[in-house]
Design a protein around this motif. Sequence first.
Motif, short mmCIF file in Angstrom:
data_model
loop_
_atom_site.label_atom_id
_atom_site.label_comp_id
_atom_site.label_asym_id
_atom_site.label_seq_id
_atom_site.Cartn_x
_atom_site.Cartn_y
_atom_site.Cartn_z
N VAL A 1 0.84 -1.50 -0.08
CA VAL A 1 0.20 -0.04 0.31
C VAL A 1 0.52 1.15 -0.21
CG1 VAL A 1 -2.20 1.34 1.22
CG2 VAL A 1 -1.65 -0.99 1.56
N VAL A 2 0.71 2.15 -0.77
CA VAL A 2 1.09 3.01 -0.99
C VAL A 2 0.31 4.35 -0.45
CG1 VAL A 2 2.08 5.11 -1.91
CG2 VAL A 2 2.66 2.91 -2.71
N ALA A 3 0.32 5.31 0.91
CA ALA A 3 -0.30 6.08 0.88
C ALA A 3 0.97 7.79 1.28
CB ALA A 3 -1.15 6.18 2.67
N VAL A 4 -0.12 8.88 0.94
CA VAL A 4 0.97 9.92 0.89
C VAL A 4 0.54 11.10 1.79
CG1 VAL A 4 1.12 12.51 0.02
CG2 VAL A 4 0.55 10.65 -1.50
N SER A 5 2.19 10.79 3.24
CA SER A 5 2.45 11.60 3.80
C SER A 5 2.25 12.95 3.96
CB SER A 5 3.24 11.47 5.19
OG SER A 5 3.57 12.04 5.98
N ARG A 6 1.45 14.27 4.17
CA ARG A 6 1.17 15.74 3.42
C ARG A 6 0.78 16.20 5.07
NH1 ARG A 6 -4.47 15.88 2.23
NH2 ARG A 6 -5.25 13.82 2.17
N ASP A 7 1.52 17.30 4.68
CA ASP A 7 1.19 18.61 5.84
C ASP A 7 -0.41 18.78 5.97
OD1 ASP A 7 2.13 20.10 7.59
OD2 ASP A 7 3.40 21.96 6.23
N VAL A 8 -0.72 17.73 6.64
CA VAL A 8 -1.60 18.33 6.96
C VAL A 8 -2.21 17.20 8.09
CG1 VAL A 8 -3.50 17.92 4.47
CG2 VAL A 8 -2.78 15.76 5.66
N SER A 9 -3.44 17.34 8.89
CA SER A 9 -3.18 17.20 10.08
C SER A 9 -3.19 15.38 10.50
CB SER A 9 -4.69 17.19 10.39
OG SER A 9 -5.71 16.27 10.54
N HIS A 10 -2.96 14.88 10.88
CA HIS A 10 -2.25 13.32 10.87
C HIS A 10 -3.66 12.32 11.40
CE1 HIS A 10 2.04 14.53 12.62
NE2 HIS A 10 1.20 15.16 13.60
N ASP A 11 -4.76 13.12 11.64
CA ASP A 11 -5.86 12.31 11.42
C ASP A 11 -6.00 12.50 10.34
OD1 ASP A 11 -5.84 11.77 14.09
OD2 ASP A 11 -7.36 13.39 14.80
N ARG A 12 -6.12 13.49 9.59
CA ARG A 12 -6.87 13.29 7.86
C ARG A 12 -5.26 12.02 7.39
NH1 ARG A 12 -10.14 13.15 4.57
NH2 ARG A 12 -9.02 11.19 3.89
N VAL A 13 -4.31 12.57 7.72
CA VAL A 13 -2.78 11.68 7.52
C VAL A 13 -3.72 9.54 8.02
CG1 VAL A 13 -0.70 10.25 6.59
CG2 VAL A 13 -0.86 12.43 6.79
N VAL A 14 -3.91 9.81 8.71
CA VAL A 14 -4.93 8.03 9.22
C VAL A 14 -5.68 7.74 8.60
CG1 VAL A 14 -5.29 6.49 11.39
CG2 VAL A 14 -3.47 8.43 11.86
N GLN A 15 -7.14 8.34 7.91
CA GLN A 15 -8.14 8.13 7.29
C GLN A 15 -7.49 7.97 6.09
OE1 GLN A 15 -10.31 7.86 8.45
NE2 GLN A 15 -11.69 7.31 6.93
N ASP A 16 -5.87 8.53 5.26
CA ASP A 16 -6.51 8.28 4.51
C ASP A 16 -5.31 6.90 4.33
OD1 ASP A 16 -6.41 10.86 2.86
OD2 ASP A 16 -4.43 11.53 2.95
N VAL A 17 -3.93 6.27 4.97
CA VAL A 17 -3.38 5.03 5.86
C VAL A 17 -5.08 4.31 5.20
CG1 VAL A 17 -2.75 3.52 6.85
CG2 VAL A 17 -1.58 6.31 6.38
N LEU A 18 -5.99 3.95 6.57
CA LEU A 18 -7.14 3.50 6.15
C LEU A 18 -7.62 3.27 5.16
CD1 LEU A 18 -8.86 4.62 9.54
CD2 LEU A 18 -7.54 2.14 9.48
N GLU A 19 -7.78 4.47 4.21
CA GLU A 19 -8.53 4.04 2.94
C GLU A 19 -8.18 3.65 1.99
OE1 GLU A 19 -9.84 8.08 1.79
OE2 GLU A 19 -11.29 8.19 3.92
N ALA A 20 -6.62 3.78 1.96
CA ALA A 20 -6.05 2.87 1.31
C ALA A 20 -5.40 1.35 1.76
CB ALA A 20 -4.01 3.57 1.29
#
Length: 201
Positions: free
Chosen positions: A165-184
């Motif tokens: 799985v690839v998820a992008v760690s970007r300059d947003v809230s950590h919770d948003r990145v966690v949601q991206d990771v879950l969705e990926a």
Amino acid sequence: MIEPSPPDEPIEARVRRGVGQRSIVLVGLMGAGKSTVGKRLAGRLGMIFKDADHEIEAAAGLTIPDIFAIYGEASFRDGEERVITRLLREGPMVLATGGGAFMRPETRERIAASGVSVWLKADLDLLMRRVRRRPGRPLLQNEDPEGTMRRLMDIRHPVYGGADVVAVSRDVSHDRVVQDVLEAIDAYLSGDPSSRGVAAQ
């Protein structure tokens, strides 16, 4: 055959059921947010979180910079592989690994056998902003840390690209990145090609 999800099943339940007894293993460069995102991801999933670097320090009774200084990188990598192998046997968990761990073929094989690997991919500017806030990274103790990071990206990104799985760690809230990771991860478990990073862009 993948069993259909119950109607309105929360994403956390789908991912937890989908990974089963496997661990979720976060890989990527220093500063990508593996530990911070990993803790929050584990909380969302009701899983244990472990940081491989912290486990290595506990096992050695030394900090990672001290292990590098006293024994060298090769010895550190050997110990890292042993610790990750042990942690994978103790799973399922969310496991954050050091930036170089996934580069070792034997470690990649163990992760593939017992886990779902997730590459947290970040751009150079974000990585450098983060690592400057936390001094003491052994590989960056030189006159050109940004040049070193660029070289690490050139060498490691093609290998990290082999993660499930690839998820992008970007300059947003950590919770948003966690949601991206879950969705990926959810997309990966359902056989959706968007797990290769499209969903997290």
